[in-house]
Design an enzyme around this catalytic site. Structure first.
Site, PDB file in Angstrom:
ATOM      1  N   LYS A   1       0.830  -1.208   0.000  1.00 28.72           N
ATOM      2  CA  LYS A   1       0.000   0.000   0.000  1.00 28.72           C
ATOM      3  C   LYS A   1       0.863   1.257   0.000  1.00 28.72           C
ATOM      4  O   LYS A   1       0.615   2.210  -0.754  1.00 28.72           O
ATOM      5  CB  LYS A   1      -0.918  -0.018   1.226  1.00 28.72           C
ATOM      6  CG  LYS A   1      -1.633   1.284   1.519  1.00 28.72           C
ATOM      7  CD  LYS A   1      -2.618   1.673   0.436  1.00 28.72           C
ATOM      8  CE  LYS A   1      -3.399   2.910   0.881  1.00 28.72           C
ATOM      9  NZ  LYS A   1      -4.434   3.304  -0.066  1.00 28.72           N
TER      10      LYS A   1
ATOM     11  N   LYS B   1       2.230  12.134   4.840  1.00 26.44           N
ATOM     12  CA  LYS B   1       2.344  11.046   5.824  1.00 26.44           C
ATOM     13  C   LYS B   1       2.742   9.744   5.155  1.00 26.44           C
ATOM     14  O   LYS B   1       3.660   9.044   5.595  1.00 26.44           O
ATOM     15  CB  LYS B   1       1.011  10.900   6.566  1.00 26.44           C
ATOM     16  CG  LYS B   1       1.007   9.850   7.666  1.00 26.44           C
ATOM     17  CD  LYS B   1       0.504   8.488   7.218  1.00 26.44           C
ATOM     18  CE  LYS B   1      -0.979   8.489   6.938  1.00 26.44           C
ATOM     19  NZ  LYS B   1      -1.482   7.107   6.647  1.00 26.44           N
TER      20      LYS B   1
END
Length: 291
Positions: A170, A239
């Site tokens: 991911k 992030k």
């Protein structure tokens, strides 16, 4: 009808919970704020008074924002000590590989199953029940939760028996999207500088060399300078970029483009674009004057 809890009802979590309710499952929901819980209860879900209560369900999906939220909710809180043995917690958040290992160990210590299952797909894809689910963990646990995956996704990709294997995939997927946004921004900037219509340029690219949702979606956003509403914010993009850089450091593998992107994201956020869609990093390139 099977029982499942959903913890974390942001846009993604709410879409996932709604689909589980529509599929006829017994769905318990918990969120820090009441409004999304009220909406799910009106749709047929049941309210949990606490995370601990939600964790009494046999399967629990959590859709939280980052490492800190996951750690505070499930590891540091002590909630796992009171969770019935045999419960399976499916973490759909994009978290670091280090947090994935920590969470897996903490769950195992208390006899609670743990599966990492981050997803590819924005909120409209979640609403359509067409997410791509990246699953890693014990095969028997994934088998057990697969009927729920079939409700929220179009395909489940089994990536290994260690949860962090799903999380690194991911992270790398999002890293490649960030690289694509940066390269599109550079190309559109130069095309505009040469007097080429940016919308036509993007249409050509995505109809020939680069078909697919990433180039088409982000290319049109950049050409139109359309960064609201944000499907994925610049803050969240930074992030996830940092997660990729952290993993690269852990494995001693350089990501030179990632170093460039860190500066680009930091500058965009410093200019007040943190709540815009992360495609806004294209604006760090010189652009023709907007009409």
């Amino acid at each position: 009808m099977s029982g499942i809890a959903v913890i974390g009802l942001g846009a993604m979590g709410s879409a996932i919970a709604h689909n589980l309710v529509k599929a006829g499952h017994d769905v318990v929901v918990w969120n820090r704020s009441d409004r999304p819980v009220d909406e799910l209860v009106a749709a047929g879900a049941r309210r949990a008074a606490s995370v601990a209560e939600a964790m009494r369900m046999p399967v629990v999906f959590s859709v939280l924002s980052d490492d800190q939220a996951v750690a505070e909710t499930f590891i540091d809180s002590g909630v796992l000590a009171g969770t019935p043995g045999g419960t399976v917690h499916v973490n759909l958040a994009t978290v670091s590989t280090g947090l994935a290992r920590q969470a897996g160990a903490a769950h195992a210590e208390h006899g609670v199953g743990y599966v990492a299952a981050p997803v590819f797909g924005r909120v409209p894809v979640a609403e359509a029940g067409a997410l791509n689910i990246l699953a890693a963990g014990e095969s028997a646990l994934i088998d057990r939760v697969q009927p729920f995956f079939d409700v929220i996704g179009s395909r489940t990709w089994r990536l290994g028996d260690r949860p962090e294997q799903a999380n690194i995939v991911k992270i790398l997927g999002n890293y490649l999207i960030a690289c694509t946004i940066q390269s599109l921004g550079e190309a559109v900037s130069l095309a505009e500088g040469a007097g080429v219509d940016s919308g036509r340029f993007v249409e050509l690219l995505t109809s020939t060399l680069f078909p697919g949702p990433v180039y088409a979606g982000y290319g049109s956003m950049i050409a139109e300078r359309r960064y609201q509403p944000a499907g994925f914010t610049t803050v969240l993009g930074r992030k996830d970029l940092h997660l990729a850089l952290q993993a690269a450091t852990d494995h001693d593998i350089p990501l030179p483009i990632g170093q460039l992107l860190r500066d680009v994201f930091d500058q965009a956020i410093a200019e007040g674009r943190g709540a815009d869609d992360w495609a806004v990093i294209a604006e760090q390139q010189p652009r023709a004057q907007a009409d």
